[in-house]
Design a protein around this motif. Structure first.
Motif, PDB file in Angstrom:
ATOM      1  N   MET A  55       0.859  -1.183   0.000  1.00 47.25           N
ATOM      2  CA  MET A  55       0.000   0.000   0.000  1.00 47.25           C
ATOM      3  C   MET A  55       0.894   1.231   0.000  1.00 47.25           C
ATOM      4  O   MET A  55       1.832   1.307   0.805  1.00 47.25           O
ATOM      5  CB  MET A  55      -0.945  -0.009   1.200  1.00 47.25           C
ATOM      6  CG  MET A  55      -1.968  -1.124   1.164  1.00 47.25           C
ATOM      7  SD  MET A  55      -3.216  -0.970   2.454  1.00 47.25           S
ATOM      8  CE  MET A  55      -4.294  -2.352   2.064  1.00 47.25           C
ATOM      9  N   GLN A  56       0.589   2.188  -0.879  1.00 48.29           N
ATOM     10  CA  GLN A  56       1.474   3.339  -1.062  1.00 48.29           C
ATOM     11  C   GLN A  56       0.745   4.647  -0.771  1.00 48.29           C
ATOM     12  O   GLN A  56      -0.386   4.847  -1.206  1.00 48.29           O
ATOM     13  CB  GLN A  56       2.000   3.368  -2.499  1.00 48.29           C
ATOM     14  CG  GLN A  56       2.703   2.092  -2.912  1.00 48.29           C
ATOM     15  CD  GLN A  56       3.279   2.161  -4.309  1.00 48.29           C
ATOM     16  OE1 GLN A  56       4.032   3.088  -4.635  1.00 48.29           O
ATOM     17  NE2 GLN A  56       2.941   1.201  -5.152  1.00 48.29           N
ATOM     18  N   TRP A  57       1.441   5.516  -0.046  1.00 49.83           N
ATOM     19  CA  TRP A  57       0.933   6.870   0.234  1.00 49.83           C
ATOM     20  C   TRP A  57       2.031   7.836  -0.205  1.00 49.83           C
ATOM     21  O   TRP A  57       3.041   8.002   0.477  1.00 49.83           O
ATOM     22  CB  TRP A  57       0.642   7.012   1.720  1.00 49.83           C
ATOM     23  CG  TRP A  57      -0.041   8.297   2.090  1.00 49.83           C
ATOM     24  CD1 TRP A  57      -0.651   9.190   1.262  1.00 49.83           C
ATOM     25  CD2 TRP A  57      -0.179   8.831   3.416  1.00 49.83           C
ATOM     26  NE1 TRP A  57      -1.166  10.252   1.970  1.00 49.83           N
ATOM     27  CE2 TRP A  57      -0.895  10.057   3.291  1.00 49.83           C
ATOM     28  CE3 TRP A  57       0.214   8.393   4.675  1.00 49.83           C
ATOM     29  CZ2 TRP A  57      -1.203  10.848   4.407  1.00 49.83           C
ATOM     30  CZ3 TRP A  57      -0.097   9.171   5.779  1.00 49.83           C
ATOM     31  CH2 TRP A  57      -0.800  10.384   5.646  1.00 49.83           C
ATOM     32  N   THR A  63      -0.241  17.621   1.312  1.00 50.52           N
ATOM     33  CA  THR A  63      -0.804  16.469   2.013  1.00 50.52           C
ATOM     34  C   THR A  63      -0.881  16.729   3.517  1.00 50.52           C
ATOM     35  O   THR A  63       0.053  17.248   4.121  1.00 50.52           O
ATOM     36  CB  THR A  63       0.047  15.209   1.758  1.00 50.52           C
ATOM     37  OG1 THR A  63       0.136  14.985   0.352  1.00 50.52           O
ATOM     38  CG2 THR A  63      -0.581  13.994   2.418  1.00 50.52           C
ATOM     39  N   GLY A  68      -4.333  10.454   5.532  1.00 47.44           N
ATOM     40  CA  GLY A  68      -3.885   9.067   5.609  1.00 47.44           C
ATOM     41  C   GLY A  68      -4.779   8.217   6.491  1.00 47.44           C
ATOM     42  O   GLY A  68      -4.813   6.992   6.345  1.00 47.44           O
ATOM     43  N   TYR A  70      -8.434   9.182   7.500  1.00 51.25           N
ATOM     44  CA  TYR A  70      -9.744   9.210   6.844  1.00 51.25           C
ATOM     45  C   TYR A  70     -10.106  10.659   6.567  1.00 51.25           C
ATOM     46  O   TYR A  70      -9.505  11.597   7.107  1.00 51.25           O
ATOM     47  CB  TYR A  70     -10.817   8.556   7.723  1.00 51.25           C
ATOM     48  CG  TYR A  70     -11.187   9.363   8.953  1.00 51.25           C
ATOM     49  CD1 TYR A  70     -12.260  10.271   8.945  1.00 51.25           C
ATOM     50  CD2 TYR A  70     -10.454   9.241  10.141  1.00 51.25           C
ATOM     51  CE1 TYR A  70     -12.591  11.012  10.064  1.00 51.25           C
ATOM     52  CE2 TYR A  70     -10.770   9.985  11.262  1.00 51.25           C
ATOM     53  CZ  TYR A  70     -11.851  10.865  11.231  1.00 51.25           C
ATOM     54  OH  TYR A  70     -12.160  11.614  12.344  1.00 51.25           O
ATOM     55  N   GLN A  97     -12.014   6.151   3.785  1.00 47.48           N
ATOM     56  CA  GLN A  97     -10.847   5.553   4.431  1.00 47.48           C
ATOM     57  C   GLN A  97      -9.550   5.977   3.740  1.00 47.48           C
ATOM     58  O   GLN A  97      -9.456   5.958   2.517  1.00 47.48           O
ATOM     59  CB  GLN A  97     -10.947   4.025   4.406  1.00 47.48           C
ATOM     60  CG  GLN A  97     -12.089   3.474   5.222  1.00 47.48           C
ATOM     61  CD  GLN A  97     -12.113   1.948   5.195  1.00 47.48           C
ATOM     62  OE1 GLN A  97     -11.244   1.307   4.609  1.00 47.48           O
ATOM     63  NE2 GLN A  97     -13.113   1.364   5.842  1.00 47.48           N
ATOM     64  N   GLY A  98      -8.558   6.344   4.552  1.00 44.58           N
ATOM     65  CA  GLY A  98      -7.234   6.658   4.027  1.00 44.58           C
ATOM     66  C   GLY A  98      -6.371   5.407   3.933  1.00 44.58           C
ATOM     67  O   GLY A  98      -6.793   4.303   4.287  1.00 44.58           O
ATOM     68  N   VAL A  99      -5.144   5.594   3.495  1.00 45.72           N
ATOM     69  CA  VAL A  99      -4.249   4.456   3.285  1.00 45.72           C
ATOM     70  C   VAL A  99      -3.920   3.750   4.607  1.00 45.72           C
ATOM     71  O   VAL A  99      -3.866   2.512   4.669  1.00 45.72           O
ATOM     72  CB  VAL A  99      -2.942   4.906   2.592  1.00 45.72           C
ATOM     73  CG1 VAL A  99      -1.996   3.735   2.394  1.00 45.72           C
ATOM     74  CG2 VAL A  99      -3.252   5.553   1.252  1.00 45.72           C
ATOM     75  N   GLN A 102      -6.832   1.572   5.643  1.00 41.43           N
ATOM     76  CA  GLN A 102      -6.880   0.364   4.820  1.00 41.43           C
ATOM     77  C   GLN A 102      -5.802  -0.636   5.235  1.00 41.43           C
ATOM     78  O   GLN A 102      -6.044  -1.852   5.255  1.00 41.43           O
ATOM     79  CB  GLN A 102      -6.710   0.736   3.347  1.00 41.43           C
ATOM     80  CG  GLN A 102      -7.834   1.594   2.787  1.00 41.43           C
ATOM     81  CD  GLN A 102      -7.512   2.104   1.396  1.00 41.43           C
ATOM     82  OE1 GLN A 102      -6.947   1.401   0.566  1.00 41.43           O
ATOM     83  NE2 GLN A 102      -7.873   3.353   1.131  1.00 41.43           N
ATOM     84  N   ALA A 103      -4.616  -0.120   5.574  1.00 41.54           N
ATOM     85  CA  ALA A 103      -3.532  -1.010   6.016  1.00 41.54           C
ATOM     86  C   ALA A 103      -3.863  -1.636   7.367  1.00 41.54           C
ATOM     87  O   ALA A 103      -3.553  -2.816   7.604  1.00 41.54           O
ATOM     88  CB  ALA A 103      -2.223  -0.228   6.100  1.00 41.54           C
ATOM     89  N   LEU A 112       3.506  -0.975   4.076  1.00 37.88           N
ATOM     90  CA  LEU A 112       2.957   0.374   3.899  1.00 37.88           C
ATOM     91  C   LEU A 112       4.086   1.344   3.589  1.00 37.88           C
ATOM     92  O   LEU A 112       4.988   1.547   4.407  1.00 37.88           O
ATOM     93  CB  LEU A 112       2.216   0.817   5.168  1.00 37.88           C
ATOM     94  CG  LEU A 112       1.746   2.275   5.218  1.00 37.88           C
ATOM     95  CD1 LEU A 112       0.753   2.567   4.099  1.00 37.88           C
ATOM     96  CD2 LEU A 112       1.136   2.608   6.574  1.00 37.88           C
TER      97      LEU A 112
END
Length: 280
Positions: A55-57, A63, A68, A70, A97-99, A102-103, A112
């Protein structure tokens, strides 16, 4: 669970040691190094090597840390309420949902990547301290706590554009990817171009490292730029003579636009070659 490198990524012993140490300590791995040394690719290869999803942010200057976790889409909820939509009664429909979320809720451990954390505001790393430390966060709109089912392998990259806060650094395992020496670079080239002519590689790497050692360069060419350059030399079938003159004097590399990325460095290198020729 250990990372031992992959067939497509040359990881030095100290880099593999850093990845495995961060996993053992259950701390984020903070990776620094020159642009183009494979920091982002490391996360991809760790995921592949460990058999985990990635999973990539990717962080930008705008930003915010909250993104990241929500985001609450209040605008959509207001619009739906004006239209009389039934789903407006459930606020969960407007929580994105942010990354990190989700992770945290993934059924299996993931890798991540938080890429180029130093691009964001200076407070960005501090805003993630609690979440990365405790592996949980609170959603105020729904009054729920999101806890990680499995602790993700967190890899954070930085290009050193900004100093990171001490409190954040204390919670990370740090590793600086040194620029590859000639032997390691040869192994990297062999992985990417197994059928390339050895003489071409030797001459190209000599030119490349001479270029990197030129005093006063604004931006030294990176590993990824060497690979791009070799790809072009092969595609254009550049003769070996173009990389070195008959009297073994240095020459301006063909297709040097793949290596030098601003006019000051081009002019500087041209002057250095001119001076070297006339001083012999």
């Amino acid at each position: 669970m250990r990372f031992e490198g992959t067939s497509t990524y040359i990881a030095t012993d100290d880099l593999k040691l850093a990845v495995n140490a961060a996993m053992r300590l259950q701390r984020p791995l903070l990776i620094k190094g020159e642009p183009g040394t494979g920091k982002t690719m490391l996360a991809e290869e760790v995921a592949a090597g460990l058999g985990m999803p990635l999973m990539q942010w990717h962080i930008k200057s705008t930003t915010k840390a909250q993104q990241g976790l929500y985001e609450y889409d209040a605008v959509s909820r207001l619009r739906d309420s004006q239209l009389g939509e039934e789903k407006v009664k459930d606020i969960h429909n407007y929580i994105v949902q942010g990354v990190l979320w989700q992770a945290f809720v993934a059924d299996h451990p993931v890798v991540l990547l938080i890429d180029e954390i130093d691009k964001a505001d200076i407070e960005f790393p501090n805003d993630l301290l609690r979440e990365l430390d405790r592996m949980e966060f609170f959603v105020y709109e729904t009054r729920q706590t999101v806890k990680a089912k499995h602790r993700p392998v967190v890899i954070i990259t930085s290009n050193n554009e900004k100093e990171l806060p001490d409190a954040f650094l204390r919670r990370c395992f740090f590793h600086y990817i040194k620029f590859p020496d000639r032997e390691t670079m040869q192994r990297i080239v062999d992985v990417h171009f197994p059928s390339i002519k050895k003489e071409l590689v030797q001459l190209a790497m000599t030119s490349f490292f001479q270029l990197r050692e030129a005093p006063g360069l604004k931006k030294k060419p990176s590993t990824s730029e060497l690979l791009d350059w070799l790809k072009l030399l092969m595609a254009e079938d550049i003769p070996l003579e173009a990389l070195q003159s008959k009297d073994n004097k240095a020459v301006i590399p063909p297709l040097h636009g793949a290596l030098l990325k601003n006019e000051q460095d081009v002019h500087l290198f041209e002057r250095l070659i001119f001076m070297a020729r006339h001083n012999r």
